[in-house]
Design an enzyme around this catalytic site. Sequence first.
Site, short mmCIF file in Angstrom:
data_model
loop_
_atom_site.label_atom_id
_atom_site.label_comp_id
_atom_site.label_asym_id
_atom_site.label_seq_id
_atom_site.Cartn_x
_atom_site.Cartn_y
_atom_site.Cartn_z
N CYS A 101 47.33 42.86 92.75
CA CYS A 101 48.16 42.93 91.55
C CYS A 101 47.93 44.26 90.83
CB CYS A 101 47.81 41.76 90.63
SG CYS A 101 48.47 41.89 88.97
N CYS A 105 53.67 45.19 85.47
CA CYS A 105 55.03 44.63 85.41
C CYS A 105 55.25 43.74 84.18
CB CYS A 105 55.30 43.79 86.64
SG CYS A 105 54.35 44.29 88.06
N THR A 192 46.84 39.66 82.28
CA THR A 192 46.80 40.61 83.39
C THR A 192 46.70 42.04 82.87
OG1 THR A 192 48.10 39.09 84.73
CG2 THR A 192 48.10 41.39 85.41
N GLU A 261 42.24 40.03 85.09
CA GLU A 261 42.71 39.07 84.09
C GLU A 261 41.64 38.89 83.02
OE1 GLU A 261 43.99 38.28 87.26
OE2 GLU A 261 46.02 38.58 86.52
N HIS A 296 60.03 37.89 84.91
CA HIS A 296 58.74 37.91 85.60
C HIS A 296 58.80 37.10 86.90
CE1 HIS A 296 54.84 39.52 85.74
NE2 HIS A 296 54.18 38.38 85.64
N TYR A 300 58.04 38.58 91.02
CA TYR A 300 57.25 38.04 92.13
C TYR A 300 57.98 38.13 93.47
CZ TYR A 300 53.44 36.24 89.26
OH TYR A 300 52.34 36.14 88.45
N CYS A 303 56.50 42.01 94.15
CA CYS A 303 55.07 42.33 94.33
C CYS A 303 54.44 41.46 95.42
CB CYS A 303 54.32 42.20 93.01
SG CYS A 303 53.92 40.52 92.50
N GLU A 451 47.80 33.22 91.71
CA GLU A 451 48.79 33.79 90.80
C GLU A 451 50.20 33.45 91.25
OE1 GLU A 451 48.62 38.02 90.16
OE2 GLU A 451 48.86 37.67 88.02
FE1 SF4 Z 1 50.73 41.49 89.08
FE2 SF4 Z 1 52.90 40.83 90.48
FE3 SF4 Z 1 52.66 40.06 87.91
FE4 SF4 Z 1 53.07 42.63 88.61
S1 SF4 Z 1 54.48 40.89 88.89
S2 SF4 Z 1 51.64 41.88 87.07
S3 SF4 Z 1 51.85 42.80 90.45
S4 SF4 Z 1 51.39 39.42 89.65
FE FE Z 2 51.29 37.80 87.16
#
Ligand code: SF4
Ligand code: FE
Length: 487
Positions: A101, A105, A192, A261, A296, A300, A303, A451
């Site tokens: 991660c 984002c 995060t 985190e 968000h 996902y 990422c 996550e």
């Molecule tokens: Fe982390 Fe993915 Fe969330 Fe970005 S979208 S903060 S990489 S878990």
């Molecule tokens: Fe996240």
Amino acid sequence: MTLMTGKEYIESLRERDPLTIYLMGQKIENPIEHPIIRASINSIVLTYDLAHKPEYRDIMTAKSILTGNTINRFCHLHTSTEDLQNKVKMLRLLGQSCGTCFQRCVGMDALNAVYLTTYEIDKQHGTQYYQRFVDYIKMAEEKDWVIDGCMTDPKGDRSKRPSEQKDPDVFVHIKERRDDGVIIRGAKAHQTGAINSHEHLIMPTLAMRDHDRDFTICCAVPADVDGITYYYGRQSCDLRRLDETIEGDIDCGNAVYGGQECLVIFEDVFVPNERIFMNGENEFCGRLVESFSAYHRQSYGGCKVGVGDVLIGAAATIAEYNGVLKASHIRDKITEMTHLNETLYSCGIACSAAGQETPAGNYLVDQLLANICKQNVTRFPYEIARLLQDIAGGLFVTLPSSKELSNPESKKIIEKYLVGAEGIDTVDRIKILRLIENLTLGRAAVGYLTESMHGAGSPQAQRIMINRLSNIEEKKKLAKSLAGIED
Ligand code: SF4
Ligand code: FE
């Protein structure tokens, strides 16, 4: 300073006032040099450095709608469906590059959600939040900030509303109202990249009702403001980062990059009026929470797919090192991993392509498809990881410590007995097995598995949205019409 380099980003962290950070019982004076924290900083550094590479310019940067400047896409208000798709591509690229991660984002998603919500609040209430927030975004773009999108409160007794909690501090709330601003108190959990951020953009965590008005607060505070304490989250195998030998680095699996985190405590933090973007307008909490979640959940689909690419690469590599790459069942498992991973990507791209302009002028993803995307993310990475473990064989959890490699006698034995396919270096075989451990059981598994389950909302949160957005009445009409049933 619109486009910082990774080095400048690290310098900007050093320029902050000292933060109060606790990690494994110790107060951390120099977070930037701490091996556990540094790995998480390294992941964010990529979000800056890749923006300077000509081959990635198109997806890592964008043109600001507020100033016309070229800015890092992480500070950007999406202005088209192409922008939304580029965001997904950018996150996939970064997931591929760090295998974990990269934390930045959440702030991008919060910027877009707060932007569209402040516009709508002002339209109804005649408030001044939108212009304030535009000024804030301009600053974020100019300074190329990492922003912690700060939404999840600890929540205490889940059967009770925020105002009914025995201790109101389990939700961030306004403790005192002043002419020049407010004093806030409470905490945000699972934050995060909180310590690696320049700012926290605080948002309410759920739809509020009348008696919860003091909990309806959206505002921004610098990460180094007085009154914040950070408790660093421990993760599986994190002590391996403290091993100070090259051999120890092998045991990390992914020695350079990590996630982060924290539990963030706000103890009577002052927020001036110009940094308040919502204050008591309960009826807009739902809009803010849902749009942030949709953005968000789209993230996902980028990422996790990038990290999935690393898992697939690791599967093919260990199969080759074990001498079984040509076995048909191995090829089929790798095909299945690819099918699952690209299905997630398809969802990320689809909810972006079906996005629409909001009244404020930025673009929001299709919320139903974004929730479908994240619901799949709560499942497919587990199957991809299972297939990787299947292909790898059990050695990734029974390997001797790589420290044995520094003893020539032991090294000889290990090289003799842990040898794989002819011509493959045994240490390389150990390295890829440790990466597999890291991705499916270790620190990166937090980012790739848990996550995927709980980040951007646990599975049930998506099911509630899917149910709400699925328009069953319309579908009933279709069926009845074909069956010749007249209502
Ligand atoms: Fe982390 Fe993915 Fe969330 Fe970005 S979208 S903060 S990489 S878990
Ligand atoms: Fe996240």
